[in-house]
Every structure is written in C-alpha cells, then in structure tokens.
Design a protein around this motif. Structure first.
Motif, short mmCIF file in Angstrom:
data_model
loop_
_atom_site.label_atom_id
_atom_site.label_comp_id
_atom_site.label_asym_id
_atom_site.label_seq_id
_atom_site.Cartn_x
_atom_site.Cartn_y
_atom_site.Cartn_z
N ARG A 55 0.99 6.41 -5.81
CA ARG A 55 1.10 6.89 -4.32
C ARG A 55 -0.45 6.13 -3.83
O ARG A 55 -1.10 5.57 -4.37
CB ARG A 55 0.52 8.43 -4.22
CG ARG A 55 2.05 9.01 -4.70
CD ARG A 55 1.89 10.52 -4.45
NE ARG A 55 0.94 10.97 -5.25
CZ ARG A 55 0.35 12.22 -5.19
NH1 ARG A 55 0.81 12.87 -4.36
NH2 ARG A 55 -0.61 12.58 -5.93
N ALA A 56 -0.41 6.15 -2.38
CA ALA A 56 -1.34 5.63 -1.44
C ALA A 56 -1.78 6.94 -0.64
O ALA A 56 -0.92 7.57 -0.32
CB ALA A 56 -1.15 4.28 -0.81
N TYR A 57 -3.14 6.82 -0.26
CA TYR A 57 -3.76 7.68 0.65
C TYR A 57 -4.07 7.03 2.10
O TYR A 57 -4.25 5.78 2.02
CB TYR A 57 -4.93 8.29 0.36
CG TYR A 57 -4.61 9.64 -0.82
CD1 TYR A 57 -4.36 10.85 -0.71
CD2 TYR A 57 -4.58 8.97 -2.26
CE1 TYR A 57 -4.25 11.49 -1.54
CE2 TYR A 57 -4.39 10.05 -3.25
CZ TYR A 57 -4.30 11.31 -3.06
OH TYR A 57 -3.95 12.30 -4.03
N ARG A 79 -11.17 -2.64 -1.66
CA ARG A 79 -9.53 -2.15 -2.08
C ARG A 79 -9.01 -1.10 -1.16
O ARG A 79 -8.03 -0.22 -1.32
CB ARG A 79 -9.99 -1.05 -3.29
CG ARG A 79 -10.77 -1.59 -4.53
CD ARG A 79 -10.70 -0.86 -5.66
NE ARG A 79 -11.12 -1.65 -6.97
CZ ARG A 79 -10.73 -2.42 -7.71
NH1 ARG A 79 -9.38 -2.81 -7.25
NH2 ARG A 79 -11.28 -2.99 -8.93
N THR A 80 -9.57 -1.42 0.09
CA THR A 80 -8.64 -0.62 1.25
C THR A 80 -8.14 -1.52 2.27
O THR A 80 -8.78 -2.72 2.48
CB THR A 80 -9.81 0.47 1.88
OG1 THR A 80 -10.88 -0.29 2.70
CG2 THR A 80 -10.53 1.33 1.15
N PHE A 119 -5.79 2.64 4.01
CA PHE A 119 -4.93 3.01 3.35
C PHE A 119 -5.57 2.34 1.78
O PHE A 119 -6.23 1.29 1.86
CB PHE A 119 -3.66 2.16 3.43
CG PHE A 119 -2.85 2.58 4.56
CD1 PHE A 119 -2.06 3.94 4.30
CD2 PHE A 119 -2.94 2.40 5.70
CE1 PHE A 119 -1.14 4.36 5.24
CE2 PHE A 119 -2.38 2.79 6.83
CZ PHE A 119 -1.57 3.89 6.49
N VAL A 120 -5.41 3.20 0.85
CA VAL A 120 -5.91 3.03 -0.27
C VAL A 120 -5.21 3.69 -1.63
O VAL A 120 -4.67 4.70 -1.36
CB VAL A 120 -7.63 3.67 -0.62
CG1 VAL A 120 -7.48 5.28 -0.40
CG2 VAL A 120 -8.20 3.37 -1.87
N GLU A 121 -4.92 2.80 -2.58
CA GLU A 121 -4.09 3.22 -3.76
C GLU A 121 -4.93 4.50 -4.33
O GLU A 121 -6.11 4.52 -4.47
CB GLU A 121 -4.22 2.34 -4.77
CG GLU A 121 -3.22 1.18 -4.33
CD GLU A 121 -2.96 0.11 -5.46
OE1 GLU A 121 -2.90 0.44 -6.64
OE2 GLU A 121 -3.11 -1.08 -5.04
#
Length: 145
Positions: A55-57, A79-80, A119-121
């Motif tokens: 998922r991603a947040y 990473r975002t 967004f970030v994994e």
C-alpha cells in the motif's frame, strides 16, 4: 508513576503494538518528554512487519510536520511524491468523459502552495519510523503480551 513491562524494564509509558501507529506514538511521547520519558513498546508478534506492505500512504501536511519533528521525515528523502491536486471520479481511466465528483487542492499553476499530501510507499514509511525509533533508543520487545 511507572509501569512495569513484561521484560522487567521500568516504563513511564507502555505501548501495546509495535506497528506504525504504536511506533509513531512512542516517538511523539519520547519527543514530548524531551527524552526523559521511558517509553516501551511491546508486541505479541514474533517480529516486525510492514516491510512487504504494497500500500501507499497519503501523508497530510500536519502528519508530515509531526514526522519531521520526531526525526522520521528526513529518512524519506527522495521516496515521496507531493500532490497539489486530487480529483475523484467514478469513471474508468479509459473513458473519454470523466466528470469529477470531488476536487482537493489547487491547480498546479499556483506555485508555493503547500501540497495537500505527500504519497509514500508503506515499506519506506515503516523503515523511516523504525530508524527514527532506533535513533531515539526505542526498541520494541516482540513476542511479548
């Protein structure tokens, strides 16, 4: 007032659950207590999880500031992905006409506006929070109820 963890180490705060939420809570309490609060985290799981979460947040600006404060955000550098606009529709991507049901944010031409989210994994966010916990001396006890 101190609680006693099941491993015998004294704690001012004992958190049940070493997932992302428990660890972030531990970091926040550690920071709020300026390192003087003994924070312990226990988890019944045999070891840490979340590293294979696909998922991603969407991290809101307030959550980003919190992660900056507790030393986790800088571990996510590169990473975002910032998002300034989000359109929600109930149509498929290949459909020519896609009416937007809901819009968030501002059009990209309004530079300088804060992103509505980054967004970030999940695996990267988990690793960043784990690293910040380790740096703060917060080491969860796994296999403990």
């Amino acid at each position: 007032m101190s609680a006693k963890s099941t491993r015998g180490a004294p704690a001012d705060v004992l958190i049940a659950g070493a997932g992302l939420t428990g660890r972030v809570l531990g970091l926040c309490l550690h920071h709020a207590g300026q390192g003087d609060l003994a924070v312990r985290i226990v988890d019944a799981a045999s070891g840490p999880g979340g590293r294979d979460d696909l998922r991603a947040y969407a991290v809101t600006p307030g959550a980003r500031r919190m992660l900056e404060t507790v030393g986790a955000w800088e571990r996510l550098e590169g990473r975002t992905q910032a998002s300034h606009l989000m359109r929600i529709t109930d149509s498929r991507a290949e459909e020519i006409i896609r009416p937007a049901l809901l819009n968030f944010g501002a059009e990209p031409e309004f530079e300088g506006d804060e992103p509505i989210a980054h967004f970030v994994e999940a695996r990267h966010l988990v690793a960043a929070v784990e690293g910040a916990c380790e740096a703060a001396g917060i080491k969860p006890s796994f296999g403990t109820r």
